[in-house]
Enzyme design. Structure first.
Site, PDB file in Angstrom:
ATOM      1  N   SER A   1      33.989  47.904  36.775  1.00  0.00           N
ATOM      2  CA  SER A   1      35.252  48.436  36.743  1.00  0.00           C
ATOM      3  C   SER A   1      34.943  49.963  36.959  1.00  0.00           C
ATOM      4  O   SER A   1      34.311  50.204  37.913  1.00  0.00           O
ATOM      5  CB  SER A   1      36.024  48.196  35.523  1.00  0.00           C
ATOM      6  OG  SER A   1      37.386  48.873  35.288  1.00  0.00           O
TER       7      SER A   1
ATOM      8  N   ASP B   1      38.319  42.293  38.156  1.00  0.00           N
ATOM      9  CA  ASP B   1      37.494  43.043  37.223  1.00  0.00           C
ATOM     10  C   ASP B   1      36.283  42.487  36.699  1.00  0.00           C
ATOM     11  O   ASP B   1      36.551  41.440  36.122  1.00  0.00           O
ATOM     12  CB  ASP B   1      38.310  43.603  36.137  1.00  0.00           C
ATOM     13  CG  ASP B   1      38.004  44.815  35.752  1.00  0.00           C
ATOM     14  OD1 ASP B   1      36.546  44.824  35.594  1.00  0.00           O
ATOM     15  OD2 ASP B   1      38.615  45.850  35.349  1.00  0.00           O
TER      16      ASP B   1
END
Lengths: 433, 393
Positions: free
Chosen positions: A38, A157
Site C-alpha cells: 500500500s 491492497d
C-alpha cells in the site's frame, strides 16, 4: 540489510519522516531491498528513486487536502484516490524508474480470487510498476469497485494479506502503529495485549485505535506534521540504539567492507576514535525534522487556518450547517463526479489496456504470430549440445491480425504514434524446431 | 473450586451442547498440552501439587518437571499472562540438559486451580507469592533459580522480595509491571471522544474478555489475531498452527480467575498499581538479577536501567535480544536459552546465600547453611500427587 514499510493509508506521512531520517543519517540502509504494501510500497519506491522529500511531502499533503475537501471526505464520489495517486506518480517518478527499482522494490499484493499474498519485484516497464503500485493501494469500495489488473490478474491492497512483508531475518520493519516493529511510535502505555493483523503487530492501545481510524480518514495538517516528526524521531532513536550513525567517510569504509549485513551489535560498531562520527552522533541527539519539510507543513497548516473562509468554516454554527446540508451536497457531488469521470475514463482504462498488451508475450500469441506471418529474417545455428536451433525475427508493426493487436490496442497505437518503442517489433525466439 | 479439575466428560443437557464449549475444556486442555509437550526430547513428569488452601479451598498447581534427578540447583519457570507451561517448549530441553527444571501453571491459569483472588492489588499479589512458596514447600526445593516472563516476572520479583533466601538467581524475561504510570494531562485533548468512550467501556472487563465472549468462535479469534505465535512454534511443533491457538484458547476460556487477579493488579491500560520501581530497593542487594528483553518489545524496557541504577552493575545483568519482541523466549530461543544458561552458570558459581543470611532475618526457616541438597522424588511428602505419566524418548 532490508527495509520494510507497513501499509497504512494516510498514516503514510509517518514513512516520510522515517525516510528523511534515513537519507540524512543512514543512507547505507537504502542500498538493500525495500519492501512494502500500500502506501508503504509507494514510499519505498520514492526512497529507491531518491526523489526529493520536499516534493513528496507536498504531494502527500495535496492528496490529503483533496481527500478532505469532498462532501463525504475521502468517500466523496468526486474524490478518486486511484486517479490522484496515478497523477502524482506520473509526475514525479522518473522515466526509467522501472529499471532503478526492479529487483529492489518488493510490492506486496493480494490476489483477489484466492486472497493469497503475492510479492512482485520485477517490473519490465514503467507502466507495470505503476500498475503494481496502484493495485497495492487498492482498497475495495474506498478506491473503487473493480480492483485493477496487473499482468492480467486482479489484485488489491497487500494490506489484506501481508501488510509488512519481511524478506529475511535482517529486515528493519517500519510501522506507524505502536507494536512489535523496529521503528514504530512508542506510546505511553504498558499494555500487554496486541494483535497481529496481516503480519503487522498492533498494540491494543487508545492511541492505536485513533490511528486506525486515520487510515482512511486523513487528519488535519497539524496532526500529519506531528506524525511525520514522530517518524523522524523514532527512526533516529532506532539508529542511535543500534549504533548505525557514522560520518560519511566511515560509512564509505564500512560499506566497502561488509557486503552482507547482520543486525548484530558487532557489525555496526562505529569507530570510537573518529571525531567526526562523534560529533555526528552528538548532533543527531538533538536533531529534528529538516526545515525544508517543516516549512511545507507550516505552509499547509497556515493555508488551512488563515483566511476569512477558513475562519468562517471553523465556527461551530458553520460546522452544523455543513452537516445539515450534507444530503443536498452529496447528489451534486455525484453529478459532478459522473461528469468528470468521462474525462478521466481514458486514464482508468489505461491500465487494463496495458495488461492486454502484456499478453502478447504468452506462448499462444507467439504461435499465432509465427503461423500467420512470414519471417523477416531467420538464422540457424548449433547450440552447445550440437542441436539445431532456429531464431526467426518477425515484423509485426503493421500486422492486423487479432493475435498481435486487439482492435482496441490498434486504436491506441494510432493515437500514440509518438510512442513507438513498445509496439515496434516482436522478436520470437522459439528455438528447437 | 475443584470442579475445573474435573476430568469427567460433561453430561448432555437440555441445551443440546450449545453452551458446552467450555465444559469439557480441561480434558481438551490436557490433550492439547500433551500434544505440544510431545515435541520435548527430554523425559518429563507431569503432576498436580496440592498446596492446600492458599486462595481457595484446596488449590492445586499443575507442574511439569524435567531431569529432576540432577543434583544441581533447579530452575523454576513462571509463564506470562494468559499463557501456560507448555508454551515454554522451545526452552525446556535446553535448560533441562544441565539441571532440574520445573515449569508451573500459575494459580488461576492453565490447568491449575482457578480460585477467586482478593480484589485488592496487594493482597492478590501476596496470594500469588504465597502460592509459589507453598508449591516450593510441597516439592521440597530449598533454593532455586527463578525465571519469570511478563506477569510471571512481576510475581517472581515479588517472590524474591518476600523470600530472598529461596532465590539463588532471578531471571526476568521482559517483565511486566515495573514502570510507573506517567502522568499524561494532555491525553484527553489528544484523543477523540469515541476512542475514550470505547476505552472507558472496556476498562472494567477482564483483559481477554473477547475470547470468552466469542464463544465457539474463540479459537478462531485467537488464531486470527495472533497468527504470529503459532507461526513461531512451527519450528518445534509440526502442527503448531492448529495446536497452539487451541491451547491458548483452552487456557483462557475457563473461569478467568488469574486474569481477574491480573486485572486487579492493573490500573489504566496495562500499568501496575504497585509498580516494582517503587520497591526495587526492597530486593536484596546481594541477589543477582538477570534481565532479558527483546529490542522490539513495547513493554517499557527501561526496567534493566532502573535496576542497574538502583543496585549497581555488579549484581545486575541486562541483555537486549535484537529482533525479539515481548515473547522473547520464543522469538529468539537460541539466544534466550544461551543467556539464561549463562545466568544459571553464574548462579552455580556464586552463592549469595551467606550474604543473604547475614542481611536477612536470622531465624532461618529451615534453610541449611550448606549448599542445597535436592531431595529426590522418593521423599516427597504424600501430598504431591505424582499421578501422571513419565515419558522417555
Amino acid at each position: 540489510m532490508n527495509l520494510s514499510f507497513a501499509g497504512c493509508g494516510f498514516l503514510g506521512i509517518y514513512h516520510v519522516g522515517v525516510a528523511v531520517c534515513f537519507k540524512k543519517y543512514a543512507p547505507h540502509l537504502l542500498l538493500g531491498k525495500i519492501s512494502g504494501a500500500s502506501f508503504g510500497a509507494l514510499s519505498a519506491c520514492c526512497l529507491l528513486c531518491d526523489l526529493p522529500i520536499g516534493e513528496i511531502t507536498t504531494d502527500v499533503l495535496r492528496v490529503v487536502s483533496e481527500a478532505r475537501a469532498g462532501s463525504l471526505g475521502p468517500f466523496s464520489p468526486s474524490f478518486n484516490i486511484q486517479n490522484v495517486l496515478l497523477e502524482g506518480m506520473q509526475k514525479y517518478l522518473p522515466h526509467d524508474v522501472h529499471k532503478i527499482v526492479s529487483g529492489k522494490l518488493h510490492i506486496s499484493l493480494t490476489r483477489v480470487y484466492d486472497g493469497k499474498n503475492v510479492i512482485v519485484s520485477e517490473f519490465p516497464t514503467r507502466e507495470d510498476l505503476l500498475q503494481a503500485l496502484l493495485a497495492s493501494c487498492f482498497v475495495p469500495v474506498f478506491s473503487g469497485l473493480l480492483p485493477p489488473r496487473f499482468h492480467g490478474i486482479r489484485y488489491m491492497d497487500g494490506g489484506f494479506s501481508d501488510n509488512l512483508p519481511v524478506l529475511d531475518e535482517n529486515t528493519i520493519t517500519v510501522s506507524p502503529f505502536c507494536g512489535e516493529s523496529d521503528i514504530c511510535p512508542r506510546d505511553l502505555s504498558s499494555q500487554l495485549f496486541h494483535v497481529n493483523l496481516a503480519n503487522t503487530s498492533i498494540e491494543l492501545s487508545k492511541q492505536n485505535m485513533n490511528r486506525f481510524a486515520r487510515i482512511l480518514f486523513p487528519p488535519k495538517p497539524e496532526v500529519l506534521s506531528n506524525m511525520c516528526k514522530q517518524g523522524f524521531d523514532d527512526a533516529l532513536r532506532f539508529l542511535q540504539r543500534n549504533n548505525m550513525i557514522s560520518c560519511t567517510r566511515c560509512l564509505a569504509v564500512q560499506s566497502t567492507f561488509q557486503l552482507q549485513d547482520v543486525l548484530d551489535d558487532t557489525t555496526y560498531e562505529y569507530d570510537p576514535d573518529c571525531e567526526e562520527c562523534k560529533t555526528h552522533r552528538q548532533d543527531a541527539l538533538v536533531d529534528d525534522l529538516p526545515d525544508t519539510v517543516m516549512t511545507i507543513f507550516q505552509n499547509a497548516i497556515d493555508s488551512a487556518n488563515s483566511g476569512i473562509v477558513n475562519w468562517v468554516m471553523r465556527q461551530r454554527a458553520m460546522r452544523y450547517l455543513t452537516l445539515l446540508t450534507l444530503p443536498y451536497r452529496v447528489p451534486i457531488d455525484i453529478m459532478y463526479a459522473s461528469f468528470t469521470k468521462r474525462a478521466s475514463e481514458f486514464r482508468i482504462t489505461y491500465g487494463d489496456m496495458r495488461t492486454t498488451h502484456d499478453d502478447v508475450d504468452t506462448f499462444e500469441h507467439i504461435l499465432n504470430v509465427t503461423s500467420h506471418n512470414e519471417a523477416l529474417l531467420a538464422y540457424y545455428y548449433l547450440d552447445s549440445e550440437n542441436k539445431m536451433k532456429m531464431t526467426e525475427i518477425y515484423d509485426v508493426t503493421d500486422a492486423d491480425t487479432d493475435a498481435v493487436q486487439s482492435p482496441m490496442e490498434r486504436d491506441v497505437n494510432k493515437q500514440l504514434e509518438f510512442d513507438n518503442d513498445w509496439s515496434a517489433e516482436l522478436i520470437a525466439d522459439n528455438g528447437q524446431y | 473450586m475443584g470442579s475445573e479439575l474435573n476430568l469427567e466428560p460433561a453430561e448432555s443437557s437440555w441445551t443440546g451442547g450449545w453452551f458446552s464449549w467450555t465444559r469439557q475444556s480441561d480434558a481438551m486442555l490436557r490433550n492439547v498440552e500433551k500434544k505440544i509437550l510431545s515435541c520435548l526430547k527430554t523425559a518429563y513428569k507431569r503432576f498436580y501439587v496440592d498446596i492446600g488452601s492458599v486462595v481457595g479451598q484446596s488449590d492445586k498447581i499443575w507442574t511439569i518437571s524435567l531431569n529432576d534427578e540432577s543434583p544441581k540447583i533447579p530452575l523454576v519457570m513462571l509463564h506470562g499472562m494468559g499463557a501456560g507451561l507448555a508454551l515454554w517448549c522451545p526452552n525446556l530441553d535446553s535448560f533441562a540438559a544441565s539441571r532440574p527444571v520445573y515449569a508451573i501453571d500459575l494459580l488461576g491459569f492453565g490447568r491449575s486451580s482457578r480460585p477467586k483472588f482478593a480484589s485488592d492489588a496487594q493482597k492478590a499479589e501476596a496470594q500469588w507469592v504465597e502460592s509459589v512458596e507453598e508449591w516450593r514447600r510441597e516439592v521440597n526445593i530449598a533454593q532455586f533459580i527463578l525465571l519469570g516472563h511478563s506477569l510471571g516476572g512481576y510475581i517472581a520479583t515479588a517472590y524474591a522480595i518476600k523470600y530472598p533466601e529461596r532465590v539463588r538467581h532471578l531471571v526476568l524475561a521482559d517483565p511486566w509491571g515495573f514502570a510507573e504510570r506517567p502522568p499524561n494531562a494532555y491525553e484527553k485533548a489528544q484523543l477523540p471522544l469515541w476512542v475514550r468512550a470505547i476505552a472507558t467501556a472496556v476498562q472494567p472487563l477482564n483483559p481477554l474478555w473477547a475470547v470468552r465472549a466469542a464463544g465457539p468462535a474463540g479459537k478462531w479469534l485467537v488464531s486470527k489475531t495472533r497468527p504470529d505465535i503459532s507461526r513461531k512454534y512451527l519450528n518445534f511443533i509440526p502442527d503448531a498452527e492448529k495446536v497452539i491457538p487451541e491451547y491458548i484458547y483452552q487456557c483462557n476460556s475457563q473461569t478467568p480467575s488469574g486474569e481477574a487477579a491480573f486485572h486487579t493488579l492493573m490500573t489504566g491500560f496495562g500499568w501496575a498499581k504497585n509498580p516494582m520501581v517503587r520497591r526495587v530497593d526492597e530486593i536484596d542487594p546481594a541477589l543477582p538479577i538477570t534481565v532479558l528483553y527483546g529490542s522490539r518489545s513495547w513493554v517499557d524496557n527501561s526496567t534493566g536501567q532502573v535496576l542497574v541504577e538502583h543496585r549497581g552493575p555488579t549484581n545486575t545483568f541486562v541483555q537486549v535480544i535484537n529482533g525479539a519482541g515481548h515473547h522473547v523466549y520464543l522469538d529468539k530461543p537460541e539466544q534466550f536459552n544461551k543467556f539464561v544458561l549463562e545466568a544459571c552458570t553464574r548462579a552455580d558459581a556464586h552463592d549469595p546465600r551467606p550474604a543473604l543470611a547475614v542481611a536477612n532475618k536470622p531465624p532461618a526457616l529451615e534453610a541449611p547453611a550448606v549448599p542445597p541438597a535436592i531431595e529426590g522424588p522418593d521423599n516427597l511428602p504424600g501430598k504431591v500427587q505424582s499421578t501422571s505419566e513419565a515419558r522417555t524418548s
